[in-house]
Design an enzyme around this catalytic site. Sequence first.
Site, mmCIF file in Angstrom:
data_model
loop_
_atom_site.group_PDB
_atom_site.id
_atom_site.type_symbol
_atom_site.label_atom_id
_atom_site.label_comp_id
_atom_site.label_asym_id
_atom_site.label_seq_id
_atom_site.Cartn_x
_atom_site.Cartn_y
_atom_site.Cartn_z
ATOM 1 N N ARG A 56 -3.095 -4.391 -6.275
ATOM 2 C CA ARG A 56 -3.862 -5.623 -6.049
ATOM 3 C C ARG A 56 -4.057 -5.962 -4.583
ATOM 4 O O ARG A 56 -5.143 -6.327 -4.159
ATOM 5 C CB ARG A 56 -3.159 -6.817 -6.704
ATOM 6 C CG ARG A 56 -3.548 -7.060 -8.133
ATOM 7 C CD ARG A 56 -2.393 -7.692 -8.848
ATOM 8 N NE ARG A 56 -1.300 -6.742 -8.884
ATOM 9 C CZ ARG A 56 -1.146 -5.845 -9.850
ATOM 10 N NH1 ARG A 56 -1.936 -5.837 -10.867
ATOM 11 N NH2 ARG A 56 -0.162 -4.960 -9.804
ATOM 12 N N THR A 57 -2.982 -5.886 -3.810
ATOM 13 C CA THR A 57 -3.086 -6.378 -2.436
ATOM 14 C C THR A 57 -4.095 -5.534 -1.648
ATOM 15 O O THR A 57 -5.006 -6.063 -1.013
ATOM 16 C CB THR A 57 -1.698 -6.393 -1.759
ATOM 17 O OG1 THR A 57 -0.848 -7.204 -2.558
ATOM 18 C CG2 THR A 57 -1.780 -6.969 -0.354
ATOM 19 N N LYS A 85 5.461 12.143 9.966
ATOM 20 C CA LYS A 85 5.864 13.100 11.016
ATOM 21 C C LYS A 85 6.813 12.442 12.005
ATOM 22 O O LYS A 85 7.145 13.003 13.038
ATOM 23 C CB LYS A 85 4.624 13.593 11.783
ATOM 24 C CG LYS A 85 3.587 14.290 10.935
ATOM 25 C CD LYS A 85 2.408 14.700 11.825
ATOM 26 C CE LYS A 85 1.229 15.176 11.013
ATOM 27 N NZ LYS A 85 0.001 15.217 11.822
ATOM 28 N N ARG A 106 1.320 -3.048 4.921
ATOM 29 C CA ARG A 106 2.470 -3.208 4.018
ATOM 30 C C ARG A 106 3.481 -2.143 4.391
ATOM 31 O O ARG A 106 3.108 -0.982 4.618
ATOM 32 C CB ARG A 106 2.051 -3.047 2.561
ATOM 33 C CG ARG A 106 3.230 -2.951 1.615
ATOM 34 C CD ARG A 106 2.838 -3.023 0.173
ATOM 35 N NE ARG A 106 2.453 -4.375 -0.188
ATOM 36 C CZ ARG A 106 2.192 -4.761 -1.446
ATOM 37 N NH1 ARG A 106 2.271 -3.882 -2.428
ATOM 38 N NH2 ARG A 106 1.863 -6.004 -1.700
ATOM 39 N N HIS A 134 5.262 -12.389 2.138
ATOM 40 C CA HIS A 134 3.969 -11.939 1.611
ATOM 41 C C HIS A 134 3.020 -13.148 1.703
ATOM 42 O O HIS A 134 2.648 -13.736 0.698
ATOM 43 C CB HIS A 134 4.149 -11.465 0.170
ATOM 44 C CG HIS A 134 3.042 -10.597 -0.358
ATOM 45 N ND1 HIS A 134 1.798 -10.506 0.237
ATOM 46 C CD2 HIS A 134 3.000 -9.783 -1.450
ATOM 47 C CE1 HIS A 134 1.058 -9.666 -0.469
ATOM 48 N NE2 HIS A 134 1.753 -9.219 -1.490
HETATM 49 C C1 NCD Z 1 4.164 -8.125 -5.289
HETATM 50 C C2 NCD Z 1 4.669 -7.450 -4.042
HETATM 51 O O1 NCD Z 1 4.251 -6.346 -3.697
HETATM 52 O O2 NCD Z 1 5.495 -8.081 -3.398
HETATM 53 N N1 NCD Z 1 2.943 -7.616 -5.724
HETATM 54 C C3 NCD Z 1 1.786 -8.088 -5.163
HETATM 55 O O3 NCD Z 1 1.557 -7.956 -3.988
HETATM 56 N N2 NCD Z 1 0.939 -8.751 -5.954
HETATM 57 C C4 NCD Z 1 5.160 -8.299 -6.352
HETATM 58 C C5 NCD Z 1 5.920 -7.139 -6.854
HETATM 59 O O4 NCD Z 1 5.753 -5.982 -6.426
HETATM 60 O O5 NCD Z 1 6.733 -7.364 -7.750
#
Ligand code: NCD
Length: 306
Positions: A56-57, A85, A106, A134
Site C-alpha cells: 500500500r505505502t 553491496k 522505507r 509512519h
Molecule cells: C504497516 C507498516 O508497514 O507499518 N503497513 C502499512 O504501511 N500500511 C503495518 C504493518 O505492516 O503491519
Amino acid sequence: MLKGKSLVNIDDVATDDIFEIFKLASEYKKKVSKGEVLSELNGKIMATLFFEPSTRTRLSFESAMHRLGGSVITVSEAKSSSASKGETIADTIRMASSYSDIVVMRHPMEGAARLASEFSSVPVLNGGDGSGQHPTQTILDLFTIWEKFGRIEGLNVSLVGDLKYGRTVHSLIKALSRFENAINLISPEILQMPEHVLSGIKNQQNIRKISNLEDVLNRSDVFYVTRIQKERFVDMNDYAKVIGSYSFDLATVSRMKESAIIMHPLPRVDEINPEVDSDKRALYFTQASNGVFVRMAIISMILGVR
Ligand code: NCD
C-alpha cells in the site's frame, strides 16, 4: 508550512497543516472520482526507496505522484540496490536525491529516515523506519476518522494489538493525544506501547492501559487494530505466545456501537475475520484508498504547488 520540509516524525507536522492536508485531500478525492486529470506536478520526479516489503505505502505514493502528473523512479527491493553491496544510507540518499525532487524511503532501521533527511538535497518522506514512525499513514488514518466523524477530537479510541513494534500506532498516538481523546491501549503484556513513546506525550491522563477488550467494546468510537509484527521479534518463542491474541469476528463487532469504526493499516493476518469486511463499521479498505489522496496533498504541499 510544509513546503520544502522532510516528514520523518509526526511531530514534524503542525496541527494547522494536518487540517490543510485534509482539505486538499478531500478536493483531490472529488477530482479523481470525477475523472479529472491533474498536471500540477508535471516534470517532477519522486524516488521511492523501499528497503522493506510494502504494498500500500509504495503503490499509493506512486499512484499519488502519477495522479498529479509527476513521475516515479523506484527501488522496491533492498537486494536490487547497491545497499546489498554495502552502500551506506548516506551515499544512497545523496544519489537518489540528486535524481529526484522528493524521496520516499522505507527502511528496517529505526532512525533511518532522519539520517536520510540529513544527507538528502530534497525532502524525505518517511514511509516507515523499523519500529519507529509512519507519519503519512497517521495522517491518512486521521483523515479517515475526520471524514467519518467530522472531527478528530472528543473520541474514544482503542489501539489494539502489537503496540510495541507497530510503527503506525507510535505515530498515531502522538497525533491523537494532541487533542482531547480518550485513548485505550490493548495489547498482550509483552507488546505494550514503549515507555519512550508514552513519555513524549502531553495528555497522559487521557491514556489508559486496558487488559480486556470486552471492557471497551461497547464504548469505543474507533478500533484501530494492528498486526503482530512477526518480523521484528528477536525470539520466535515470544511470537508463538502472542499469535492470535486478538481476533475480531462478527460476534465481536455486533457488541460495538452502531456508529463505531474498525480501522487497520493492513496487511491483516488473522486479527480481523474477512466476514467483518461487509459490516458497515469496517473502514480499513476506505482507509487504504484514502492513502492516495492524502499523499497527493502531502506531496503537492511539500513541493510547493499548493
Ligand atoms: C504497516 C507498516 O508497514 O507499518 N503497513 C502499512 O504501511 N500500511 C503495518 C504493518 O505492516 O503491519
